[in-house]
Scaffold this motif. Structure first.
Motif, PDB file in Angstrom:
ATOM      1  N   ASP A 182       0.839  -1.215   0.000  1.00 23.93           N
ATOM      2  CA  ASP A 182       0.000   0.000   0.000  1.00 23.93           C
ATOM      3  C   ASP A 182       0.866   1.253   0.000  1.00 23.93           C
ATOM      4  O   ASP A 182       0.582   2.222  -0.711  1.00 23.93           O
ATOM      5  N   ILE A 183       1.923   1.226   0.790  1.00 20.87           N
ATOM      6  CA  ILE A 183       2.848   2.366   0.826  1.00 20.87           C
ATOM      7  C   ILE A 183       3.551   2.498  -0.521  1.00 20.87           C
ATOM      8  O   ILE A 183       3.705   3.601  -1.054  1.00 20.87           O
ATOM      9  N   MET A 184       3.948   1.354  -1.091  1.00 20.47           N
ATOM     10  CA  MET A 184       4.606   1.398  -2.411  1.00 20.47           C
ATOM     11  C   MET A 184       3.680   2.047  -3.446  1.00 20.47           C
ATOM     12  O   MET A 184       4.104   2.887  -4.236  1.00 20.47           O
ATOM     13  N   MET A 185       2.411   1.642  -3.435  1.00 22.01           N
ATOM     14  CA  MET A 185       1.463   2.185  -4.415  1.00 22.01           C
ATOM     15  C   MET A 185       1.273   3.688  -4.219  1.00 22.01           C
ATOM     16  O   MET A 185       1.307   4.467  -5.175  1.00 22.01           O
ATOM     17  N   GLU A 186       1.113   4.087  -2.969  1.00 27.84           N
ATOM     18  CA  GLU A 186       0.914   5.506  -2.685  1.00 27.84           C
ATOM     19  C   GLU A 186       2.143   6.313  -3.109  1.00 27.84           C
ATOM     20  O   GLU A 186       2.032   7.369  -3.719  1.00 27.84           O
ATOM     21  N   MET A 187       3.319   5.789  -2.780  1.00 28.34           N
ATOM     22  CA  MET A 187       4.553   6.507  -3.112  1.00 28.34           C
ATOM     23  C   MET A 187       4.809   6.496  -4.621  1.00 28.34           C
ATOM     24  O   MET A 187       5.382   7.432  -5.165  1.00 28.34           O
ATOM     25  N   TYR A 188       4.377   5.429  -5.283  1.00 27.27           N
ATOM     26  CA  TYR A 188       4.543   5.374  -6.733  1.00 27.27           C
ATOM     27  C   TYR A 188       3.648   6.429  -7.389  1.00 27.27           C
ATOM     28  O   TYR A 188       4.082   7.175  -8.268  1.00 27.27           O
ATOM     29  N   GLU A 189       2.412   6.495  -6.928  1.00 22.32           N
ATOM     30  CA  GLU A 189       1.448   7.432  -7.529  1.00 22.32           C
ATOM     31  C   GLU A 189       1.862   8.889  -7.330  1.00 22.32           C
ATOM     32  O   GLU A 189       1.615   9.728  -8.196  1.00 22.32           O
ATOM     33  N   THR A 190       2.475   9.189  -6.196  1.00 23.11           N
ATOM     34  CA  THR A 190       2.878  10.574  -5.945  1.00 23.11           C
ATOM     35  C   THR A 190       4.273  10.872  -6.514  1.00 23.11           C
ATOM     36  O   THR A 190       4.732  12.008  -6.445  1.00 23.11           O
ATOM     37  N   GLY A 191       4.939   9.850  -7.038  1.00 23.41           N
ATOM     38  CA  GLY A 191       6.279  10.048  -7.569  1.00 23.41           C
ATOM     39  C   GLY A 191       7.380   9.915  -6.530  1.00 23.41           C
ATOM     40  O   GLY A 191       8.568   9.973  -6.846  1.00 23.41           O
ATOM     41  N   GLU A 192       6.981   9.711  -5.262  1.00 28.11           N
ATOM     42  CA  GLU A 192       7.983   9.651  -4.187  1.00 28.11           C
ATOM     43  C   GLU A 192       8.877   8.421  -4.277  1.00 28.11           C
ATOM     44  O   GLU A 192      10.037   8.468  -3.857  1.00 28.11           O
ATOM     45  N   LEU A 193       8.320   7.326  -4.799  1.00 31.28           N
ATOM     46  CA  LEU A 193       9.123   6.106  -4.844  1.00 31.28           C
ATOM     47  C   LEU A 193      10.262   6.264  -5.857  1.00 31.28           C
ATOM     48  O   LEU A 193      11.395   5.881  -5.586  1.00 31.28           O
ATOM     49  N   GLY A 194       9.942   6.872  -7.004  1.00 32.23           N
ATOM     50  CA  GLY A 194      10.982   7.155  -7.989  1.00 32.23           C
ATOM     51  C   GLY A 194      12.038   8.091  -7.427  1.00 32.23           C
ATOM     52  O   GLY A 194      13.241   7.896  -7.629  1.00 32.23           O
ATOM     53  N   GLU A 195      11.568   9.109  -6.683  1.00 38.70           N
ATOM     54  CA  GLU A 195      12.507  10.060  -6.067  1.00 38.70           C
ATOM     55  C   GLU A 195      13.415   9.363  -5.067  1.00 38.70           C
ATOM     56  O   GLU A 195      14.609   9.649  -4.991  1.00 38.70           O
ATOM     57  N   LEU A 196      12.805   8.465  -4.294  1.00 39.25           N
ATOM     58  CA  LEU A 196      13.592   7.731  -3.300  1.00 39.25           C
ATOM     59  C   LEU A 196      14.686   6.912  -3.986  1.00 39.25           C
ATOM     60  O   LEU A 196      15.837   6.897  -3.538  1.00 39.25           O
ATOM     61  N   MET A 197      14.330   6.261  -5.100  1.00 31.91           N
ATOM     62  CA  MET A 197      15.319   5.463  -5.835  1.00 31.91           C
ATOM     63  C   MET A 197      16.448   6.371  -6.330  1.00 31.91           C
ATOM     64  O   MET A 197      17.622   6.011  -6.250  1.00 31.91           O
ATOM     65  N   THR A 198      16.069   7.535  -6.837  1.00 40.14           N
ATOM     66  CA  THR A 198      17.078   8.485  -7.320  1.00 40.14           C
ATOM     67  C   THR A 198      17.985   8.940  -6.184  1.00 40.14           C
ATOM     68  O   THR A 198      19.214   8.930  -6.311  1.00 40.14           O
ATOM     69  N   GLU A 199      17.360   9.323  -5.066  1.00 44.36           N
ATOM     70  CA  GLU A 199      18.132   9.764  -3.898  1.00 44.36           C
ATOM     71  C   GLU A 199      19.129   8.708  -3.449  1.00 44.36           C
ATOM     72  O   GLU A 199      20.240   9.021  -3.031  1.00 44.36           O
ATOM     73  N   LYS A 200      18.676   7.453  -3.504  1.00 49.17           N
ATOM     74  CA  LYS A 200      19.522   6.365  -3.016  1.00 49.17           C
ATOM     75  C   LYS A 200      20.501   5.883  -4.084  1.00 49.17           C
ATOM     76  O   LYS A 200      21.239   4.928  -3.859  1.00 49.17           O
ATOM     77  N   GLY A 201      20.421   6.488  -5.265  1.00 49.51           N
ATOM     78  CA  GLY A 201      21.366   6.118  -6.312  1.00 49.51           C
ATOM     79  C   GLY A 201      21.017   4.833  -7.027  1.00 49.51           C
ATOM     80  O   GLY A 201      21.904   4.150  -7.550  1.00 49.51           O
TER      81      GLY A 201
END
Lengths: 77, 109
Positions: B86-105
């Motif tokens: 559920d958190i993954m879906m929410e973060m994916y929809e808001t773009g946060e999951l992609g940002e997190l991946m970028t932040e973490k390299g």
């Protein structure tokens, strides 16, 4: 094993007293629910922590009797 | 949880940049939530490793304690617990999951 929506709501509210809880029975079988939990007390907490607080309120039922609960947490608007 | 299981989980979490504990495999997820988690990772185009908890009872039980999280799937990125589907879906929809991946390299396709 199915669990009544009212029971889920009551447990969450007991654990997070200011929470507004909306339960949706997704499949109409009393076994697949979505819950939206809104609470001011979530402010400043990560999503993981917010959901952990709901899981704590459910007292170990999550992952056991409650397999299929889609959970969404939010702050009041 | 045994120290051995704890150590196995810790080393798995540290060995992969993106690690999903799931039921089944990416090709044959054994649960709708795991299937959704895989779909999100595929959309992001990141490389990921998976562990099928159905194949290992000690890990299936141990991961719940390790993360203090009662359900599977569970996503780890660079050793940090991100959340369930559920958190993954929410973060994916808001773009946060992609940002997190970028932040973490973590490279995305």
């Amino acid at each position: 094993m199915p669990m009544a929506a009212e029971e889920i709501e009551a447990l969450i509210k007991a654990g997070i007293p200011d929470a507004t809880v909306e339960i949706t029975d997704l499949a109409g079988d009393g076994d697949h629910y979505a819950a939206r939990v809104v609470s001011e007390s979530f402010r400043g907490q990560t999503r993981v922590k917010q959901q952990q607080r709901v899981y704590e309120a459910l007292g170990g039922r999550m992952g056991g009797v409650l397999h299929a609960l889609q959970l969404k947490t939010a702050l009041p608007e | 949880m045994s120290d051995d299981t704890q150590a196995r989980i810790a080393s798995a979490v540290n060995a992969a940049d993106v690690l999903l504990f799931m039921k089944g495999t990416p090709l044959f997820p054994q649960c709708g939530f795991s299937s959704r988690a895989i779909a999100i990772l595929d959309r992001l185009g990141v490389e990921y490793a998976t562990i099928d908890v159905l194949q290992d009872a000690a890990i299936r039980a141990g991961i719940k304690e390790f993360s203090d999280w009662p359900t599977i799937p569970q996503l780890y990125v660079k050793g940090e617990f991100v959340g369930g589907s559920d958190i993954m879906m929410e973060m994916y929809e808001t773009g946060e999951l992609g940002e997190l991946m970028t932040e973490k390299g973590v490279a995305q396709g």
